[in-house]
Design a protein around this motif. Structure first.
Motif, PDB file in Angstrom:
ATOM      1  N   LYS A   1      45.892  33.538  69.513  1.00 13.38           N
ATOM      2  CA  LYS A   1      45.592  32.109  69.501  1.00 13.38           C
ATOM      3  C   LYS A   1      46.845  31.328  69.126  1.00 13.38           C
ATOM      4  N   ASN A   2      47.007  30.162  69.795  1.00 16.85           N
ATOM      5  CA  ASN A   2      48.118  29.250  69.502  1.00 16.85           C
ATOM      6  C   ASN A   2      49.491  29.901  69.690  1.00 16.85           C
ATOM      7  N   ALA A   3      49.577  30.811  70.653  1.00 20.35           N
ATOM      8  CA  ALA A   3      50.874  31.424  70.944  1.00 20.35           C
ATOM      9  C   ALA A   3      51.747  30.442  71.718  1.00 20.35           C
ATOM     10  N   ALA A   4      53.061  30.652  71.644  1.00 23.56           N
ATOM     11  CA  ALA A   4      54.010  29.843  72.420  1.00 23.56           C
ATOM     12  C   ALA A   4      54.258  30.509  73.765  1.00 23.56           C
ATOM     13  N   MET A   5      54.372  29.685  74.799  1.00 27.09           N
ATOM     14  CA  MET A   5      54.680  30.195  76.138  1.00 27.09           C
ATOM     15  C   MET A   5      55.687  29.276  76.802  1.00 27.09           C
ATOM     16  N   ARG A   6      56.459  29.853  77.718  1.00 28.95           N
ATOM     17  CA  ARG A   6      57.321  29.031  78.562  1.00 28.95           C
ATOM     18  C   ARG A   6      57.531  29.754  79.888  1.00 28.95           C
ATOM     19  N   PRO A   7      57.900  29.036  80.942  1.00 29.23           N
ATOM     20  CA  PRO A   7      58.214  29.702  82.212  1.00 29.23           C
ATOM     21  C   PRO A   7      59.426  30.616  82.057  1.00 29.23           C
ATOM     22  N   GLN A   8      59.488  31.661  82.896  1.00 31.03           N
ATOM     23  CA  GLN A   8      60.581  32.628  82.824  1.00 31.03           C
ATOM     24  C   GLN A   8      61.172  32.820  84.210  1.00 31.03           C
ATOM     25  N   GLY A   9      62.496  33.020  84.265  1.00 34.33           N
ATOM     26  CA  GLY A   9      63.160  33.344  85.520  1.00 34.33           C
ATOM     27  C   GLY A   9      64.069  32.235  86.002  1.00 34.33           C
ATOM     28  N   THR A  10      64.761  32.502  87.103  1.00 35.90           N
ATOM     29  CA  THR A  10      65.671  31.525  87.709  1.00 35.90           C
ATOM     30  C   THR A  10      65.183  31.168  89.106  1.00 35.90           C
ATOM     31  N   SER A  11      65.372  32.073  90.064  1.00 35.84           N
ATOM     32  CA  SER A  11      64.902  31.802  91.430  1.00 35.84           C
ATOM     33  C   SER A  11      63.389  31.643  91.475  1.00 35.84           C
ATOM     34  N   SER A  12      62.694  32.333  90.559  1.00 38.29           N
ATOM     35  CA  SER A  12      61.231  32.268  90.542  1.00 38.29           C
ATOM     36  C   SER A  12      60.706  30.896  90.131  1.00 38.29           C
ATOM     37  N   MET A  13      61.569  30.050  89.578  1.00 42.61           N
ATOM     38  CA  MET A  13      61.139  28.692  89.230  1.00 42.61           C
ATOM     39  C   MET A  13      60.712  27.902  90.458  1.00 42.61           C
ATOM     40  N   GLY A  14      61.189  28.309  91.629  1.00 47.40           N
ATOM     41  CA  GLY A  14      60.825  27.607  92.850  1.00 47.40           C
ATOM     42  C   GLY A  14      59.559  28.126  93.507  1.00 47.40           C
TER      43      GLY A  14
END
Length: 260
Positions: A1-14
């Protein structure tokens, strides 16, 4: 619960489906539970038997190659190959950290590559909303967990000279090891310090290797490579690239490592 998340990667951002990096110690209010719904006080989680308890993982969408065989599948296969292959009875592909861990009876897996397994991911915005399916993901080790790869906390292993550099740019002469012009000012365009993870790393070992690579003749390379490289592991990496068509990894995404 209440974990932190963020997007990961470079090319995969697209890509329409994003990768995610999940953290359990970034926020003070995060609560981590084990498989029996018991609270884990130190917020370190082991995602399978024998896996090291860590505080960060990568949820990999594998959008461009949805089978996962060219990412997590190949990583698991190749880790097993490198751990098990021998030459003249010697395990030449095992790292010093792996050998130290085995000799010490260390109970956790020390890896050359990530481990992981397929999962299905869902989301909802509020607790009572219906779940919405995102897709099939792989639940992977993240590259930012150094103990998984034997960089630290391995019994009887001296990591005082260990360095790992991620190579960033397929078009950069420093990353291609063809030149050292402007190294001191521009090294960060070609390399990122993966371990030790610092904004002001010691680049002297890396620069010395780049200088040798950029100036050594083909004739001298034949013999001098044994003084500068772990040749058998380099050869194994080349075979991996060619056999599995990992054409984006000959420079970008490569992890360049020294243990001593």
């Amino acid at each position: 619960k209440n974990a932190a998340m963020r997007p990961q990667g470079t090319s995969s951002m697209g890509y329409p489906k994003k990768n995610f990096r999940l953290y359990t110690q970034k926020r003070d209010d995060t609560i981590l539970y084990d498989a029996n719904n018991k609270v884990v006080a130190n917020k370190l989680y082991s995602f399978k038997n024998g896996a090291q308890p860590v505080n960060c993982w990568c949820m990999k969408a594998d959008y461009a190659e949805s089978s996962g065989t060219h990412n997590t599948g190949i990583a698991r296969l190749w880790n097993n190959v490198l751990m098990g292959a021998t030459l003249n009875g010697e395990y030449i592909f095992r790292t010093k950290a792996q050998k130290a861990a085995l000799a010490a009876g260390y109970k956790y897996d020390v890896r050359t590559t990530v481990d992981g397994f397929p999962i299905l991911m869902f989301y909802r915005l509020n607790a009572n909303d219906p779940l919405v399916f995102i897709g099939k993901y792989n639940f992977n080790n993240d590259k930012s967990t150094p103990s998984v790869f034997g960089f630290e906390n391995i019994p009887n292993f001296d990591n005082s000279k260990l360095q790992c550099w991620e190579i960033l740019n397929n078009g950069n002469s420093l990353a291609l090891f063809t030149s050292v012009d402007g190294f001191d000012d521009n090294w960060s365009e070609a390399f990122e310090s993966r371990y030790p993870d610092t904004s002001n790393p010691d680049t002297s070992y890396l620069k010395a290797f780049c200088e040798w690579m950029a100036t050594v003749s083909s004739a001298n390379f034949t013999t001098e490579k044994w003084e500068h490289m772990d040749v058998y592991k380099m050869a194994a990496y080349y075979i991996y690239l060619m056999r599995f068509g990992a054409v984006d990894q000959t420079v970008k995404n490569a992890m360049f490592t020294t243990e001593d």
